[in-house]
Design an enzyme around this catalytic site. Sequence first.
Site, PDB file in Angstrom:
ATOM      1  N   PHE A  99       0.821  -1.224   0.000  1.00 26.51           N
ATOM      2  CA  PHE A  99       0.000   0.000   0.000  1.00 26.51           C
ATOM      3  C   PHE A  99       0.851   1.269   0.000  1.00 26.51           C
ATOM      4  O   PHE A  99       1.927   1.302   0.590  1.00 26.51           O
ATOM      5  CB  PHE A  99      -0.841   0.045   1.282  1.00 26.51           C
ATOM      6  CG  PHE A  99      -2.234  -0.502   1.165  1.00 26.51           C
ATOM      7  CD1 PHE A  99      -2.835  -0.718  -0.056  1.00 26.51           C
ATOM      8  CD2 PHE A  99      -2.965  -0.786   2.305  1.00 26.51           C
ATOM      9  CE1 PHE A  99      -4.132  -1.201  -0.141  1.00 26.51           C
ATOM     10  CE2 PHE A  99      -4.265  -1.271   2.239  1.00 26.51           C
ATOM     11  CZ  PHE A  99      -4.843  -1.483   0.999  1.00 26.51           C
ATOM     12  N   GLU A 100       0.304   2.326  -0.611  1.00 27.40           N
ATOM     13  CA  GLU A 100       0.903   3.678  -0.551  1.00 27.40           C
ATOM     14  C   GLU A 100       2.351   3.687  -1.040  1.00 27.40           C
ATOM     15  O   GLU A 100       3.184   4.434  -0.530  1.00 27.40           O
ATOM     16  CB  GLU A 100       0.842   4.246   0.880  1.00 27.40           C
ATOM     17  CG  GLU A 100      -0.488   4.079   1.587  1.00 27.40           C
ATOM     18  CD  GLU A 100      -1.616   4.891   0.970  1.00 27.40           C
ATOM     19  OE1 GLU A 100      -1.390   5.573  -0.023  1.00 27.40           O
ATOM     20  OE2 GLU A 100      -2.740   4.840   1.501  1.00 27.40           O
ATOM     21  N   GLY A 101       2.646   2.900  -2.058  1.00 24.73           N
ATOM     22  CA  GLY A 101       4.015   2.769  -2.547  1.00 24.73           C
ATOM     23  C   GLY A 101       4.712   1.653  -1.797  1.00 24.73           C
ATOM     24  O   GLY A 101       4.692   1.616  -0.564  1.00 24.73           O
TER      25      GLY A 101
END
Length: 592
Positions: free
Chosen positions: A401-403
């Site tokens: 998630f989120e990079g």
Amino acid sequence: MSKAIKGGEFVIRETPYTDIFIPEEFDEEARMIRQTCLDFLDTEVLNKLERIDAQEEGLMPSLMDKAGELGLLGVSIPEEYGGFGKNFNTSMLVADAVGSGYSFAVALSAHTGIGTLPILYYGNAEQKAKYIPKLASGEWKASYCLTEPNSGSDANSGRTSAKLNAEGTHYIINGQKMWITNGGFADIFIVFAKIDDDKNLTAFIVEKDFGGITMNPEEHKLGIKGSSTRQIFFNDCAVPVENMLSDRENGFKIAVNILNIGRIKLGAATIGSSRGVLTQAIKYANERVQFNLPISKFGAIRYKIAEAAIRLFAVESATYRAGQNIDDAYDALVAGGMDEAKAKLKSVEQFAIECAIIKVWGSEMLDYVVDEGVQIYGGMGYSADAPMERAYRDSRINRIFEGTNEVNRLLVVDMLLKRAMKGELDLMGPATAVAGELMSIPDFGDEDETPFAAEKKILANLKKAGLLIAGAAVQKLMMSLSKEQEILMNIADIIGYVYVSESVLLRAEKIFHTQGADAAAYATDIAKVYLYTAIDKINAAGKEALYSFGEGDELKMMLVGLRRFTKAEPFNVKDARQRIAKKLIEENKYCF
């Protein structure tokens, strides 16, 4: 108070404990908001986990509605749009509290974060007035459509297209998005597409009722099974021109800045999740009897409990330290005359390095806690009838998630070096000074016996170790350093351990000076164990990096320097962990 610290500046500057915020300082109102979140989970979520994971029709949207009624979706949204208007750190406290809500936590964070904030921070007055009140109340649910089958980490390579119609009234969007959280029930989609032959993405606010939107069935996932995750197809979806978000080709910048917020919020969520998991593991260890003793009596189990608590406390310290830095930067920018929405973005952007560190350290901390939670439960840990199985599976997505954590590690170093090249941070001056220090005789001056002086000296040396490695890598590899990902990840690990070690040490010091030595006893043990662990981690990462590019006498000299900067007097980490574990076991929960 000293001059406000800039993002990333912790590498080259000492921070006094008076300049940081610690969770113990949250006021009564913030604590009440947190308790409301915890009560909501107890009454509405944790007793429905099987139904949520089965994606019972309408259940997740109804939970979001109830959360909206309590105001949990609008904590940081301005009062003029129906929110509570609380600061950034209070919104972090909500993410933390809700973090133990499994799939519900994912749905809520996607809605309040990447779903709502692009409009709040980048929308014009009309867009904010139209959408934000309904998102704050939960009447409308939001999702974020960035990832495509061929563009994950390389988000700007997306192929979804937007073309202006002949009348100039609508953009016609065509394309495919995947891994869209809340996709199955969202009313609003933040969609990123390229107009004509543009190089960069443009963002659009797309309503489900615009038409031309279809979706695949729910994805079958390893974890967070109750979170709606769909592939979404846009087939001649007509979006009014007034629904372009911000300026043309500003979409990639929106994506990057919103992800900065998502990263630190994810770090906050891992704290709440870890707290819940660790409490369950402690209770089980007290109840499970083997060899006529509760397993919590055994040193190997106590190690696991204490180490999980140490990592949790350390990440929590770093998270709220950074959250307050963001709030302080925001206040300063607004006082200087900047627009509030722009100041929100600029303040988070200023601490993007810290956000990336917290995302990585938080997700890896949670993975450790759930893994050892399974181990403490033993065979029952592997059973779907016990709580660890779901926690273990749900945790794994956070490193993606989120990079991904790999991308975030690379970003930490990339952002630091870019700021140095722009003259925003003087990294090369201190790095050169450290290199020169290798030629000098070590300082064997009188020991400072003030509290935490020895630990601060260790920390200062660890910063020098990081500057030594990073400076040598830049000097030796020059432009090719950007391709040496293994070395960059070594440097990122050093930087991350420095930041988190400093954060937990400053927290212990602040408790000591504000509440006394007795109140700070466990925090001090935690800070020292974490610091001594970091010494070995930094030494290992440093050696691996130096072996990768150093050679001959130069390598030998740098290794001597690394040994000097990662040297410390012995400290009995076993006894400190035992003291920490004993307290947790007596309290029968995570209590710090």
